[in-house]
Design a protein around this motif. Structure first.
Motif, PDB file in Angstrom:
ATOM      1  N   THR A   1       1.884  -0.897 -10.259  1.00  0.00           N
ATOM      2  CA  THR A   1       1.343  -0.418  -8.972  1.00  0.00           C
ATOM      3  C   THR A   1       1.901   0.966  -8.627  1.00  0.00           C
ATOM      4  OG1 THR A   1       3.058  -1.525  -7.625  1.00  0.00           O
ATOM      5  CG2 THR A   1       1.051  -2.785  -8.124  1.00  0.00           C
ATOM      6  N   LEU A   2       3.156   1.238  -9.028  1.00  0.00           N
ATOM      7  CA  LEU A   2       3.702   2.575  -8.831  1.00  0.00           C
ATOM      8  C   LEU A   2       2.963   3.586  -9.701  1.00  0.00           C
ATOM      9  CD1 LEU A   2       7.532   1.765  -8.793  1.00  0.00           C
ATOM     10  CD2 LEU A   2       6.142   2.459  -6.835  1.00  0.00           C
ATOM     11  N   TRP A   3       2.730   3.233 -10.945  1.00  0.00           N
ATOM     12  CA  TRP A   3       2.017   4.111 -11.883  1.00  0.00           C
ATOM     13  C   TRP A   3       0.603   4.412 -11.384  1.00  0.00           C
ATOM     14  CZ3 TRP A   3      -2.099   2.396 -15.233  1.00  0.00           C
ATOM     15  CH2 TRP A   3      -2.497   3.338 -16.190  1.00  0.00           C
TER      16      TRP A   3
ATOM     17  N   VAL B   1      -9.418  -0.003  -2.133  1.00  0.00           N
ATOM     18  CA  VAL B   1      -9.695  -0.861  -0.981  1.00  0.00           C
ATOM     19  C   VAL B   1      -8.581  -0.678   0.039  1.00  0.00           C
ATOM     20  CG1 VAL B   1      -9.971  -3.241  -0.189  1.00  0.00           C
ATOM     21  CG2 VAL B   1     -10.947  -2.527  -2.387  1.00  0.00           C
ATOM     22  N   GLN B   2      -8.946  -0.475   1.284  1.00  0.00           N
ATOM     23  CA  GLN B   2      -7.971  -0.210   2.331  1.00  0.00           C
ATOM     24  C   GLN B   2      -7.781  -1.456   3.199  1.00  0.00           C
ATOM     25  OE1 GLN B   2      -6.340   2.646   2.564  1.00  0.00           O
ATOM     26  NE2 GLN B   2      -7.511   3.846   1.073  1.00  0.00           N
ATOM     27  N   HIS B   3      -6.618  -2.097   3.072  1.00  0.00           N
ATOM     28  CA  HIS B   3      -6.306  -3.230   3.951  1.00  0.00           C
ATOM     29  C   HIS B   3      -5.232  -2.875   4.980  1.00  0.00           C
ATOM     30  CE1 HIS B   3      -8.837  -6.163   2.037  1.00  0.00           C
ATOM     31  NE2 HIS B   3      -8.244  -6.034   0.863  1.00  0.00           N
ATOM     32  N   GLY B   4      -4.616  -1.712   4.825  1.00  0.00           N
ATOM     33  CA  GLY B   4      -3.639  -1.270   5.808  1.00  0.00           C
ATOM     34  C   GLY B   4      -2.527  -2.276   6.031  1.00  0.00           C
ATOM     35  N   ALA B   5      -2.224  -2.532   7.306  1.00  0.00           N
ATOM     36  CA  ALA B   5      -1.138  -3.451   7.651  1.00  0.00           C
ATOM     37  C   ALA B   5      -1.451  -4.897   7.291  1.00  0.00           C
ATOM     38  CB  ALA B   5      -0.846  -3.352   9.145  1.00  0.00           C
ATOM     39  N   ARG B   6      -2.704  -5.204   6.967  1.00  0.00           N
ATOM     40  CA  ARG B   6      -3.081  -6.582   6.651  1.00  0.00           C
ATOM     41  C   ARG B   6      -2.705  -6.980   5.223  1.00  0.00           C
ATOM     42  NH1 ARG B   6      -8.196  -8.127   6.429  1.00  0.00           N
ATOM     43  NH2 ARG B   6      -7.646 -10.270   7.007  1.00  0.00           N
ATOM     44  N   TRP B   7      -2.300  -6.049   4.379  1.00  0.00           N
ATOM     45  CA  TRP B   7      -1.970  -6.393   3.000  1.00  0.00           C
ATOM     46  C   TRP B   7      -0.979  -7.555   2.929  1.00  0.00           C
ATOM     47  CZ3 TRP B   7      -4.281  -5.428  -1.383  1.00  0.00           C
ATOM     48  CH2 TRP B   7      -4.971  -4.235  -1.609  1.00  0.00           C
ATOM     49  N   PHE B   8       0.103  -7.465   3.703  1.00  0.00           N
ATOM     50  CA  PHE B   8       1.148  -8.476   3.599  1.00  0.00           C
ATOM     51  C   PHE B   8       0.652  -9.845   4.055  1.00  0.00           C
ATOM     52  CE2 PHE B   8       3.561  -4.525   3.599  1.00  0.00           C
ATOM     53  CZ  PHE B   8       4.479  -4.755   2.586  1.00  0.00           C
ATOM     54  N   ILE B   9      -0.193  -9.869   5.078  1.00  0.00           N
ATOM     55  CA  ILE B   9      -0.767 -11.134   5.538  1.00  0.00           C
ATOM     56  C   ILE B   9      -1.696 -11.709   4.469  1.00  0.00           C
ATOM     57  CG2 ILE B   9      -2.257 -12.202   7.274  1.00  0.00           C
ATOM     58  CD1 ILE B   9       0.497 -11.389   8.307  1.00  0.00           C
TER      59      ILE B   9
ATOM     60  N   ASP C   1      -5.841  -3.822  -7.914  1.00  0.00           N
ATOM     61  CA  ASP C   1      -6.125  -2.921  -9.032  1.00  0.00           C
ATOM     62  C   ASP C   1      -6.827  -1.641  -8.584  1.00  0.00           C
ATOM     63  OD1 ASP C   1      -5.013  -4.239 -11.260  1.00  0.00           O
ATOM     64  OD2 ASP C   1      -6.710  -5.611 -11.378  1.00  0.00           O
ATOM     65  N   SER C   2      -7.416  -1.670  -7.402  1.00  0.00           N
ATOM     66  CA  SER C   2      -8.128  -0.480  -6.923  1.00  0.00           C
ATOM     67  C   SER C   2      -7.199   0.576  -6.342  1.00  0.00           C
ATOM     68  CB  SER C   2      -9.155  -0.880  -5.853  1.00  0.00           C
ATOM     69  OG  SER C   2      -8.537  -1.125  -4.591  1.00  0.00           O
ATOM     70  N   VAL C   3      -5.954   0.217  -6.060  1.00  0.00           N
ATOM     71  CA  VAL C   3      -5.013   1.147  -5.439  1.00  0.00           C
ATOM     72  C   VAL C   3      -4.808   2.365  -6.342  1.00  0.00           C
ATOM     73  CG1 VAL C   3      -2.598   1.459  -4.741  1.00  0.00           C
ATOM     74  CG2 VAL C   3      -3.841  -0.607  -4.080  1.00  0.00           C
ATOM     75  N   GLY C   4      -4.902   3.528  -5.739  1.00  0.00           N
ATOM     76  CA  GLY C   4      -4.718   4.765  -6.480  1.00  0.00           C
ATOM     77  C   GLY C   4      -5.966   5.272  -7.176  1.00  0.00           C
ATOM     78  N   THR C   5      -7.079   4.560  -7.048  1.00  0.00           N
ATOM     79  CA  THR C   5      -8.338   4.972  -7.664  1.00  0.00           C
ATOM     80  C   THR C   5      -9.266   5.563  -6.606  1.00  0.00           C
ATOM     81  OG1 THR C   5      -9.578   2.903  -7.326  1.00  0.00           O
ATOM     82  CG2 THR C   5      -8.083   3.015  -9.233  1.00  0.00           C
ATOM     83  N   ASP C   6     -10.396   6.079  -7.054  1.00  0.00           N
ATOM     84  CA  ASP C   6     -11.393   6.625  -6.122  1.00  0.00           C
ATOM     85  C   ASP C   6     -12.059   5.531  -5.294  1.00  0.00           C
ATOM     86  OD1 ASP C   6     -10.887   9.144  -7.095  1.00  0.00           O
ATOM     87  OD2 ASP C   6     -12.552   9.117  -8.529  1.00  0.00           O
TER      88      ASP C   6
ATOM     89  N   ASP D   1       6.881   0.669   2.157  1.00  0.00           N
ATOM     90  CA  ASP D   1       7.405   1.323   0.954  1.00  0.00           C
ATOM     91  C   ASP D   1       6.678   0.787  -0.280  1.00  0.00           C
ATOM     92  OD1 ASP D   1      10.008   2.794  -0.290  1.00  0.00           O
ATOM     93  OD2 ASP D   1       9.507   0.993  -1.449  1.00  0.00           O
ATOM     94  N   PRO D   2       6.248   1.646  -1.207  1.00  0.00           N
ATOM     95  CA  PRO D   2       5.454   1.185  -2.353  1.00  0.00           C
ATOM     96  C   PRO D   2       6.183   0.217  -3.275  1.00  0.00           C
ATOM     97  CG  PRO D   2       5.975   3.535  -2.542  1.00  0.00           C
ATOM     98  CD  PRO D   2       6.332   3.120  -1.158  1.00  0.00           C
TER      99      PRO D   2
END
Length: 392
Positions: free
Chosen positions: A91-93, A314-322, A306-311, A229-230
């Motif tokens: 995910t960092l890469w 998907v944006q879940h914002g603060a909801r990611w952790f939930i 898997d979409s993170v960092g791509t064109d 933090d990533p």
């Protein structure tokens, strides 16, 4: 390209399933399974091809872990912790973060990673620590106890976190995350794993008594408390996603075993196969419905990661952790229900020690102890919907 079926062929899985009962009975680490997986390159699953890995996505890895868990749950749970750490690097890469390179290089060189985060009584889990980090000349001296350290006999690198003790009154309390090397002074491993289920994972207690975390081994430092933090995001997401994969695999196998049994059993009273009994059919149908719902959630959230960092991120914002913790909660609770339904469908022989469903029943209970637990999931979700509790 290597496929999941290439990595985990049917004959290998059959061998793993045959070994699982013995590992469980002897309370023994899955040594032969581990060496077979290592030889097949399975530990390099999530390392991108340009670094010498197999280039699997998180969605691919989730399906691979599901397939492995259907054969040998403890083996899947143990190796899961290695995949979590490599998943963090992935995910960092994806974000273009160069901190991933060191982890990829170590995995390709043969290092085995494990997860040293859980602590007795620390219900904040990632967002605080009872382990302390004291500055010394060559880094930070860590003191504390980590529980449920899966892969204890095999890991060579351990991801840990600790709370710094050197903050003054004006600085926020801080957590440091980093990687320790096995064999370093101040690391002790207790031989104390004798659990109800998931026995082959050998998730022994790890004691840190002055183990030094060198500056070059620090992944991140953050304030105490929830953080975007990533590194923390990657730990949380990969852990919950891959854990859900393991328990979904247990659901797959429980249904498969129940179907095999009811097709063989015949009712003395009805003179017909139990596969034609409406109550039995209802139990198995309910198990399938429950499993299918989790499967769809698992596929979607892994695709979103898997979409993170791509064109197409998907944006879940603060909801990611939930979303992460909710998936873990639903998958583990559903797995318990599915195994229960499989047992109800399969007759008294499965109540005997040594039957596969008996072992799955014990294995699946471990799900309630993994973070995020039932209480924290509901508390966090309530806070996101209702806001913090107001006091007079």
């Amino acid at each position: 390209m290597t496929t999941i079926q290439d990595m985990l062929p049917e004959d290998m899985l059959a061998t793993f399933r045959d070994r699982a009962a013995g590992y469980d009975e002897r309370n023994e680490f899955f040594t032969e399974d581990f060496e077979d997986l290592r030889a097949a390159g399975y530990l390099r699953l999530l390392v991108p091809e340009e670094f010498g890995g197999l280039g699997f996505s998180l969605a691919d890895a989730a399906q691979a872990q599901r397939r492995l868990a259907a054969a040998a749950p403890s083996t899947a749970l143990g190796v899961n912790m290695h995949h979590v750490i490599v998943g963090i690097a992935r995910t960092l890469w994806q974000r273009g973060d160069d901190r991933a390179r060191a982890i990829f290089d170590q995995v390709v060189a043969g290092e085995v990673f494990a997860f040293g985060i859980s602590e007795a009584g620390n219900d904040s889990v990632l967002f605080d620590a009872t382990t302390t980090a004291d500055p010394v000349a060559d880094g930070l001296s860590l003191r504390g106890t980590k529980i449920f350290t899966s892969l204890s006999p095999a890991w060579t690198r351990l991801l840990v976190h600790a709370r710094r003790t050197d903050r003054d009154d004006d600085a926020p309390d801080a957590l440091v995350f980093g990687i320790l090397e096995r064999g370093a002074e101040g690391i002790g491993i207790k031989q104390d794993w004798d659990a109800l289920g998931m026995r082959a994972s050998q998730s022994c207690t790890t004691v840190l008594d002055g183990a030094v975390l060198a500056p070059g081994r620090v992944l991140t430092e953050i304030p105490v408390g929830p953080s975007p933090d990533p590194v923390v995001w990657g730990i949380f997401g990969c852990f919950e996603l891959l854990l859900a994969s393991v328990y979904t695999g247990i659901e797959d196998r429980a249904i498969e075993v129940a179907v095999e049994i009811v097709n063989k059993r015949r009712s003395h009273a009805r003179g017909a196969s139990y596969a034609t009994d409406p109550d039995i059919r209802w139990h198995i149908a309910e198990a399938g419905i429950l499993r299918d719902g989790v499967e769809l959630q698992l596929r979607q959230l892994s695709s979103d990661m898997d979409s993170v960092g791509t064109d197409h991120e998907v944006q879940h914002g603060a909801r990611w952790f939930i979303l992460f913790s909710g998936l873990k909660h639903r998958s583990t609770e559903t797995a318990r229900q599915v195994v229960d339904l499989a047992l109800r469908s399969s007759g008294g022989s499965q109540f005997r020690r040594g039957s596969e469903l008996e072992r799955l029943y014990r294995d699946v209970l471990a799900g309630m102890y993994h973070p995020s637990d039932n209480e924290s999931v509901h508390a966090a979700t309530a806070k996101s919907l209702l806001g913090p509790v107001q006091t007079d």
